[in-house]
Write a protein that holds these residues in place. Structure first.
Motif, PDB file in Angstrom:
ATOM      1  N   GLN A  55       0.854  -1.187   0.000  1.00 22.13           N
ATOM      2  CA  GLN A  55       0.000   0.000   0.000  1.00 22.13           C
ATOM      3  C   GLN A  55       0.884   1.229   0.000  1.00 22.13           C
ATOM      4  N   ILE A  56       0.572   2.163  -0.891  1.00 21.52           N
ATOM      5  CA  ILE A  56       1.269   3.449  -0.886  1.00 21.52           C
ATOM      6  C   ILE A  56       0.223   4.542  -0.696  1.00 21.52           C
ATOM      7  N   GLY A  57       0.585   5.542   0.017  1.00 22.48           N
ATOM      8  CA  GLY A  57      -0.356   6.628   0.250  1.00 22.48           C
ATOM      9  C   GLY A  57      -1.392   6.253   1.286  1.00 22.48           C
ATOM     10  N   PRO A  58      -2.217   7.228   1.615  1.00 21.49           N
ATOM     11  CA  PRO A  58      -3.199   7.039   2.682  1.00 21.49           C
ATOM     12  C   PRO A  58      -4.487   6.371   2.205  1.00 21.49           C
ATOM     13  N   LEU A  59      -5.336   6.070   3.161  1.00 22.04           N
ATOM     14  CA  LEU A  59      -6.670   5.546   2.902  1.00 22.04           C
ATOM     15  C   LEU A  59      -7.541   6.660   2.339  1.00 22.04           C
ATOM     16  N   ILE A  60      -8.379   6.313   1.371  1.00 26.94           N
ATOM     17  CA  ILE A  60      -9.315   7.258   0.794  1.00 26.94           C
ATOM     18  C   ILE A  60     -10.719   6.706   0.989  1.00 26.94           C
ATOM     19  N   GLN A  61     -11.619   7.549   1.441  1.00 28.67           N
ATOM     20  CA  GLN A  61     -13.022   7.166   1.582  1.00 28.67           C
ATOM     21  C   GLN A  61     -13.828   7.914   0.535  1.00 28.67           C
ATOM     22  N   HIS A  62     -14.622   7.175  -0.225  1.00 27.46           N
ATOM     23  CA  HIS A  62     -15.501   7.785  -1.228  1.00 27.46           C
ATOM     24  C   HIS A  62     -16.931   7.549  -0.787  1.00 27.46           C
ATOM     25  N   SER A  63     -17.667   8.638  -0.632  1.00 28.16           N
ATOM     26  CA  SER A  63     -19.081   8.508  -0.290  1.00 28.16           C
ATOM     27  C   SER A  63     -19.892   9.302  -1.295  1.00 28.16           C
ATOM     28  N   LYS A  64     -21.071   8.811  -1.565  1.00 29.06           N
ATOM     29  CA  LYS A  64     -21.962   9.548  -2.456  1.00 29.06           C
ATOM     30  C   LYS A  64     -23.394   9.319  -2.017  1.00 29.06           C
ATOM     31  N   ILE A  65     -24.196  10.319  -2.293  1.00 28.14           N
ATOM     32  CA  ILE A  65     -25.610  10.268  -1.932  1.00 28.14           C
ATOM     33  C   ILE A  65     -26.411  10.449  -3.218  1.00 28.14           C
ATOM     34  N   ARG A  66     -27.332   9.547  -3.448  1.00 28.50           N
ATOM     35  CA  ARG A  66     -28.182   9.605  -4.640  1.00 28.50           C
ATOM     36  C   ARG A  66     -29.620   9.350  -4.221  1.00 28.50           C
ATOM     37  N   LYS A  67     -30.540   9.803  -5.061  1.00 32.95           N
ATOM     38  CA  LYS A  67     -31.957   9.502  -4.849  1.00 32.95           C
ATOM     39  C   LYS A  67     -32.386   8.484  -5.890  1.00 32.95           C
ATOM     40  N   ASP A  68     -33.205   7.515  -5.446  1.00 33.69           N
ATOM     41  CA  ASP A  68     -33.708   6.523  -6.390  1.00 33.69           C
ATOM     42  C   ASP A  68     -35.000   7.037  -7.035  1.00 33.69           C
ATOM     43  N   PHE A  69     -35.685   6.166  -7.766  1.00 33.67           N
ATOM     44  CA  PHE A  69     -36.906   6.555  -8.482  1.00 33.67           C
ATOM     45  C   PHE A  69     -38.001   7.057  -7.548  1.00 33.67           C
ATOM     46  N   ASN A  70     -38.007   6.563  -6.319  1.00 31.29           N
ATOM     47  CA  ASN A  70     -39.016   6.966  -5.342  1.00 31.29           C
ATOM     48  C   ASN A  70     -38.572   8.166  -4.509  1.00 31.29           C
ATOM     49  N   GLU A  71     -37.457   8.787  -4.904  1.00 31.60           N
ATOM     50  CA  GLU A  71     -36.893   9.919  -4.175  1.00 31.60           C
ATOM     51  C   GLU A  71     -36.352   9.520  -2.804  1.00 31.60           C
ATOM     52  N   ASP A  72     -36.148   8.218  -2.579  1.00 33.78           N
ATOM     53  CA  ASP A  72     -35.515   7.759  -1.345  1.00 33.78           C
ATOM     54  C   ASP A  72     -34.011   7.978  -1.466  1.00 33.78           C
ATOM     55  N   VAL A  73     -33.395   8.424  -0.389  1.00 30.13           N
ATOM     56  CA  VAL A  73     -31.959   8.691  -0.388  1.00 30.13           C
ATOM     57  C   VAL A  73     -31.199   7.375  -0.226  1.00 30.13           C
ATOM     58  N   LYS A  74     -30.200   7.189  -1.079  1.00 32.41           N
ATOM     59  CA  LYS A  74     -29.326   6.018  -1.016  1.00 32.41           C
ATOM     60  C   LYS A  74     -27.913   6.501  -0.723  1.00 32.41           C
ATOM     61  N   ILE A  75     -27.240   5.838   0.192  1.00 31.37           N
ATOM     62  CA  ILE A  75     -25.865   6.184   0.548  1.00 31.37           C
ATOM     63  C   ILE A  75     -24.944   5.087   0.032  1.00 31.37           C
ATOM     64  N   TYR A  76     -23.899   5.502  -0.678  1.00 37.45           N
ATOM     65  CA  TYR A  76     -22.899   4.580  -1.195  1.00 37.45           C
ATOM     66  C   TYR A  76     -21.563   4.914  -0.542  1.00 37.45           C
ATOM     67  N   LEU A  77     -20.820   3.883  -0.175  1.00 36.03           N
ATOM     68  CA  LEU A  77     -19.558   4.072   0.513  1.00 36.03           C
ATOM     69  C   LEU A  77     -18.516   3.134  -0.072  1.00 36.03           C
ATOM     70  N   GLU A  78     -17.322   3.659  -0.318  1.00 39.36           N
ATOM     71  CA  GLU A  78     -16.202   2.862  -0.816  1.00 39.36           C
ATOM     72  C   GLU A  78     -14.945   3.257  -0.052  1.00 39.36           C
ATOM     73  N   PHE A  79     -14.081   2.269   0.143  1.00 40.01           N
ATOM     74  CA  PHE A  79     -12.758   2.529   0.693  1.00 40.01           C
ATOM     75  C   PHE A  79     -11.753   2.208  -0.401  1.00 40.01           C
ATOM     76  N   ILE A  80     -10.783   3.086  -0.573  1.00 36.10           N
ATOM     77  CA  ILE A  80      -9.834   2.986  -1.672  1.00 36.10           C
ATOM     78  C   ILE A  80      -8.420   3.003  -1.107  1.00 36.10           C
ATOM     79  N   MET A  81      -7.582   2.085  -1.613  1.00 34.77           N
ATOM     80  CA  MET A  81      -6.161   2.076  -1.283  1.00 34.77           C
ATOM     81  C   MET A  81      -5.373   2.000  -2.580  1.00 34.77           C
ATOM     82  N   GLN A  82      -4.272   2.727  -2.585  1.00 36.63           N
ATOM     83  CA  GLN A  82      -3.386   2.750  -3.747  1.00 36.63           C
ATOM     84  C   GLN A  82      -2.234   1.778  -3.502  1.00 36.63           C
ATOM     85  N   CYS A  83      -1.851   1.043  -4.547  1.00 34.54           N
ATOM     86  CA  CYS A  83      -0.783   0.047  -4.435  1.00 34.54           C
ATOM     87  C   CYS A  83       0.420   0.466  -5.271  1.00 34.54           C
TER      88      CYS A  83
END
Length: 157
Positions: free
Chosen positions: A49-77
Protein backbone atom coordinates in the motif's frame (compact mmCIF):
# COMPACT_ATOMS: atom_id res chain seq x y z
CA UNK A 1 -8.71 27.61 11.85
CA UNK A 2 -9.55 28.90 8.40
CA UNK A 3 -10.72 26.47 5.74
CA UNK A 4 -9.78 27.49 2.21
CA UNK A 5 -11.48 25.99 -0.80
CA UNK A 6 -9.76 25.72 -4.16
CA UNK A 7 -11.38 25.03 -7.51
CA UNK A 8 -10.49 22.87 -10.50
CA UNK A 9 -8.42 20.31 -8.60
CA UNK A 10 -7.85 16.73 -9.73
CA UNK A 11 -7.51 13.59 -7.60
CA UNK A 12 -5.48 11.01 -9.52
CA UNK A 13 -4.61 7.59 -8.12
CA UNK A 14 -2.83 4.65 -9.74
CA UNK A 15 -3.30 0.92 -9.10
CA UNK A 16 -6.20 1.21 -6.69
CA UNK A 17 -8.10 -1.47 -4.82
CA UNK A 18 -11.66 -0.50 -4.00
CA UNK A 19 -13.92 -2.05 -1.37
CA UNK A 20 -17.56 -1.15 -1.88
CA UNK A 21 -19.76 -1.32 1.18
CA UNK A 22 -23.28 -2.47 0.38
CA UNK A 23 -26.17 -0.72 2.05
CA UNK A 24 -27.04 -3.94 3.90
CA UNK A 25 -23.50 -4.04 5.38
CA UNK A 26 -23.53 -0.48 6.75
CA UNK A 27 -25.24 -1.37 10.01
CA UNK A 28 -22.72 -4.03 11.07
CA UNK A 29 -19.67 -2.81 9.13
CA UNK A 30 -16.48 -3.11 11.18
CA UNK A 31 -14.27 -0.41 9.70
CA UNK A 32 -10.98 -1.51 11.31
CA UNK A 33 -11.41 -5.18 10.40
CA UNK A 34 -12.29 -4.46 6.76
CA UNK A 35 -9.41 -2.01 6.30
CA UNK A 36 -7.01 -4.60 7.71
CA UNK A 37 -8.46 -7.21 5.32
CA UNK A 38 -7.75 -4.83 2.43
CA UNK A 39 -4.16 -4.36 3.59
CA UNK A 40 -3.71 -8.14 3.89
CA UNK A 41 -5.18 -8.66 0.42
CA UNK A 42 -2.67 -6.21 -1.02
CA UNK A 43 0.26 -7.89 0.81
CA UNK A 44 -0.81 -11.41 -0.19
CA UNK A 45 -0.75 -10.32 -3.83
CA UNK A 46 2.85 -9.12 -3.54
CA UNK A 47 2.06 -5.42 -3.51
CA UNK A 48 2.50 -2.65 -0.96
CA UNK A 49 0.00 0.00 0.00
CA UNK A 50 1.27 3.45 -0.89
CA UNK A 51 -0.36 6.63 0.25
CA UNK A 52 -3.20 7.04 2.68
CA UNK A 53 -6.67 5.55 2.90
CA UNK A 54 -9.31 7.26 0.79
CA UNK A 55 -13.02 7.17 1.58
CA UNK A 56 -15.50 7.79 -1.23
CA UNK A 57 -19.08 8.51 -0.29
CA UNK A 58 -21.96 9.55 -2.46
CA UNK A 59 -25.61 10.27 -1.93
CA UNK A 60 -28.18 9.60 -4.64
CA UNK A 61 -31.96 9.50 -4.85
CA UNK A 62 -33.71 6.52 -6.39
CA UNK A 63 -36.91 6.56 -8.48
CA UNK A 64 -39.02 6.97 -5.34
CA UNK A 65 -36.89 9.92 -4.18
CA UNK A 66 -35.52 7.76 -1.34
CA UNK A 67 -31.96 8.69 -0.39
CA UNK A 68 -29.33 6.02 -1.02
CA UNK A 69 -25.86 6.18 0.55
CA UNK A 70 -22.90 4.58 -1.19
CA UNK A 71 -19.56 4.07 0.51
CA UNK A 72 -16.20 2.86 -0.82
CA UNK A 73 -12.76 2.53 0.69
CA UNK A 74 -9.83 2.99 -1.67
CA UNK A 75 -6.16 2.08 -1.28
CA UNK A 76 -3.39 2.75 -3.75
CA UNK A 77 -0.78 0.05 -4.44
CA UNK A 78 2.77 0.18 -5.70
CA UNK A 79 1.93 -2.22 -8.53
CA UNK A 80 -0.93 -3.60 -10.56
CA UNK A 81 -2.84 -6.49 -8.98
CA UNK A 82 -4.38 -8.78 -11.58
CA UNK A 83 -7.34 -11.13 -11.16
CA UNK A 84 -9.05 -9.21 -8.39
CA UNK A 85 -12.20 -11.05 -7.32
CA UNK A 86 -14.80 -11.14 -4.59
CA UNK A 87 -15.47 -7.90 -2.76
CA UNK A 88 -12.64 -5.88 -4.33
CA UNK A 89 -12.39 -3.91 -7.55
CA UNK A 90 -9.11 -2.95 -9.20
CA UNK A 91 -8.62 0.13 -11.35
CA UNK A 92 -5.26 0.93 -12.96
CA UNK A 93 -6.10 4.65 -12.86
CA UNK A 94 -8.76 6.52 -10.92
CA UNK A 95 -8.94 10.15 -12.01
CA UNK A 96 -11.51 12.56 -10.60
CA UNK A 97 -11.31 15.93 -12.35
CA UNK A 98 -12.94 19.33 -11.84
CA UNK A 99 -13.15 19.08 -8.05
CA UNK A 100 -13.57 21.65 -5.35
CA UNK A 101 -10.92 20.94 -2.73
CA UNK A 102 -10.37 21.73 0.94
CA UNK A 103 -7.50 20.76 3.25
CA UNK A 104 -8.54 20.07 6.85
CA UNK A 105 -6.59 19.70 10.11
CA UNK A 106 -8.37 19.16 13.41
CA UNK A 107 -10.71 16.87 15.28
CA UNK A 108 -12.26 14.10 13.20
CA UNK A 109 -15.63 15.14 14.63
CA UNK A 110 -15.33 18.45 12.78
CA UNK A 111 -14.21 17.07 9.41
CA UNK A 112 -17.76 17.62 8.17
CA UNK A 113 -17.07 21.37 8.17
CA UNK A 114 -14.65 20.95 5.25
CA UNK A 115 -17.40 19.25 3.22
CA UNK A 116 -19.96 21.81 4.31
CA UNK A 117 -17.68 24.71 3.39
CA UNK A 118 -17.31 23.27 -0.12
CA UNK A 119 -21.09 22.86 -0.36
CA UNK A 120 -21.71 26.45 0.76
CA UNK A 121 -19.17 27.90 -1.69
CA UNK A 122 -20.58 25.79 -4.52
CA UNK A 123 -24.03 27.18 -3.70
CA UNK A 124 -22.75 30.76 -3.56
CA UNK A 125 -20.90 30.35 -6.87
CA UNK A 126 -23.91 28.59 -8.45
CA UNK A 127 -21.87 25.46 -9.11
CA UNK A 128 -23.59 22.07 -9.02
CA UNK A 129 -21.81 19.34 -7.05
CA UNK A 130 -22.19 15.75 -8.22
CA UNK A 131 -22.87 14.45 -4.70
CA UNK A 132 -19.58 12.56 -4.38
CA UNK A 133 -17.02 13.20 -1.66
CA UNK A 134 -13.48 11.79 -1.66
CA UNK A 135 -11.72 12.13 1.70
CA UNK A 136 -7.98 11.42 1.68
CA UNK A 137 -6.89 10.66 5.26
CA UNK A 138 -3.32 11.97 5.19
CA UNK A 139 -2.59 11.50 8.88
CA UNK A 140 -4.58 10.23 11.85
CA UNK A 141 -3.11 10.69 15.33
CA UNK A 142 -4.92 8.26 17.63
CA UNK A 143 -3.51 9.85 20.80
CA UNK A 144 -4.57 13.44 20.09
CA UNK A 145 -7.49 12.48 17.80
CA UNK A 146 -6.25 15.10 15.34
CA UNK A 147 -6.46 14.29 11.64
CA UNK A 148 -5.15 15.83 8.45
CA UNK A 149 -7.34 15.20 5.44
CA UNK A 150 -7.94 16.46 1.92
CA UNK A 151 -11.54 16.63 0.72
CA UNK A 152 -12.37 16.52 -3.00
CA UNK A 153 -15.90 17.05 -4.31
CA UNK A 154 -16.47 16.86 -8.09
CA UNK A 155 -18.47 19.56 -9.84
CA UNK A 156 -20.88 18.93 -12.71
CA UNK A 157 -19.64 20.48 -15.93
Amino acid sequence: MRLEVKNDRTLKLNNVIIRRVNEEELEDFNFQVEIEKMRNFIRVHGATQIGPLIQHSKIRKDFNEDVKIYLEFIMQCDRNICNVKNQYIHKPVLKISNCMYCHYEGSENNLRFAREKIEILAFEEERKLMGDCYTVYIDVNDKTEIIRADVFMPVKE
